[in-house]
Design an enzyme around this catalytic site. Structure first.
Site, PDB file in Angstrom:
ATOM      1  N   TYR A  23     -14.655   2.037 -12.002  1.00 36.74           N
ATOM      2  CA  TYR A  23     -15.778   1.284 -12.563  1.00 36.74           C
ATOM      3  C   TYR A  23     -15.505  -0.203 -12.409  1.00 36.74           C
ATOM      4  O   TYR A  23     -14.421  -0.679 -12.741  1.00 36.74           O
ATOM      5  CB  TYR A  23     -15.937   1.636 -14.047  1.00 36.74           C
ATOM      6  CG  TYR A  23     -16.951   0.766 -14.755  1.00 36.74           C
ATOM      7  CD1 TYR A  23     -18.306   0.967 -14.546  1.00 36.74           C
ATOM      8  CD2 TYR A  23     -16.547  -0.250 -15.608  1.00 36.74           C
ATOM      9  CE1 TYR A  23     -19.247   0.179 -15.182  1.00 36.74           C
ATOM     10  CE2 TYR A  23     -17.471  -1.044 -16.253  1.00 36.74           C
ATOM     11  CZ  TYR A  23     -18.820  -0.832 -16.036  1.00 36.74           C
ATOM     12  OH  TYR A  23     -19.751  -1.623 -16.663  1.00 36.74           O
ATOM     13  N   ASP A 119      -8.501  -4.617  -9.216  1.00 40.69           N
ATOM     14  CA  ASP A 119      -9.266  -5.017 -10.395  1.00 40.69           C
ATOM     15  C   ASP A 119      -8.379  -4.754 -11.603  1.00 40.69           C
ATOM     16  O   ASP A 119      -8.222  -3.625 -12.031  1.00 40.69           O
ATOM     17  CB  ASP A 119     -10.554  -4.197 -10.455  1.00 40.69           C
ATOM     18  CG  ASP A 119     -11.402  -4.485 -11.683  1.00 40.69           C
ATOM     19  OD1 ASP A 119     -10.935  -5.212 -12.584  1.00 40.69           O
ATOM     20  OD2 ASP A 119     -12.525  -3.965 -11.738  1.00 40.69           O
ATOM     21  N   LYS A 147     -10.715 -10.924 -18.177  1.00 34.73           N
ATOM     22  CA  LYS A 147     -10.625 -10.592 -19.598  1.00 34.73           C
ATOM     23  C   LYS A 147      -9.269 -10.041 -20.004  1.00 34.73           C
ATOM     24  O   LYS A 147      -8.896 -10.108 -21.166  1.00 34.73           O
ATOM     25  CB  LYS A 147     -11.712  -9.590 -19.970  1.00 34.73           C
ATOM     26  CG  LYS A 147     -13.098 -10.173 -19.887  1.00 34.73           C
ATOM     27  CD  LYS A 147     -14.132  -9.128 -20.171  1.00 34.73           C
ATOM     28  CE  LYS A 147     -14.596  -8.532 -18.880  1.00 34.73           C
ATOM     29  NZ  LYS A 147     -15.730  -7.661 -18.987  1.00 34.73           N
TER      30      LYS A 147
END
Length: 196
Positions: A23, A119, A147
């Site tokens: 995702y 990622d 983040k």
């Protein structure tokens, strides 16, 4: 932050297509996977993601493969290898990599001239302060932390090989907080070198 790495990978290679697993958010490049085939993202954390508002011209540019299913990536590379700008994935999420999985992906990206993007927006710094990829000893060309390191999207961070990152000079990239000097002036944990 990941959208920036996709732009840089495309600028660095002059290619448009992306192979990915996992995702990776709400951006057009990712949701384009479901254009024409509305369920191709269902096995990548969230099912039922609609590509409403995503330009139809992006159809056929995204190719998903499942984590630890190297044969799926091999099939994508056999069909689209010379057109792939990047292979994008989390180095780990709910499970670790099967023996040789990340190593073969690294070797494949190098062989076909694609940028390997890890990622680490949700995985970075969970296993060690220099990034999850360091635990497995497989170095991407670009790594997005965002983040994982900072407060939400306030201080996005990424790292990468100079040859790939230099492509950012040939394209326009911007962000709300890029002129904020607080993030860069703070003392962050040592980031992994991605050379090699």
């Amino acid at each position: 932050m990941l959208a920036v790495t996709i732009r840089i990978a495309r600028a660095a290679t002059g290619r448009e297509k992306i192979a990915f697993c996992g995702y990776h958010g709400w951006h057009d490049w990712y949701l384009a996977t479901n254009l024409g085939q509305g369920d191709r993202l269902d096995g990548h954390l969230l099912a039922g993601l609609e590509p409403a508002g995503v330009p139809r011209g992006l159809a056929g540019t995204m190719f998903p493969f499942a984590y630890n299913r190297i044969e799926e990536l091999r099939a994508i590379v056999a069909a689209h290898g010379p057109e792939l700008a990047a292979i994008v994935m989390e180095p780990a999420r709910n499970e670790g990599p099967a023996p040789g999985f990340l190593e073969e992906i690294r070797a494949t990206a190098s062989r076909i001239g694609a940028v390997l993007v890890f990622d680490e927006v949700t995985s970075g710094w969970r296993l060690q302060t220099s990034g999850t990829h360091m635990v497995y000893g497989v170095h991407p060309d670009l790594a997005a932390f965002g983040k994982a390191m900072s407060t939400a999207s306030r201080w996005p961070r990424s790292s990468g090989r100079r040859e790939v990152m230099d492509a950012a000079q040939r394209t326009f990239i911007s962000s709300t907080y890029w002129t904020d000097r607080l993030g860069p002036s703070r003392r962050w944990p040592a980031c992994a070198s991605t050379a090699g």
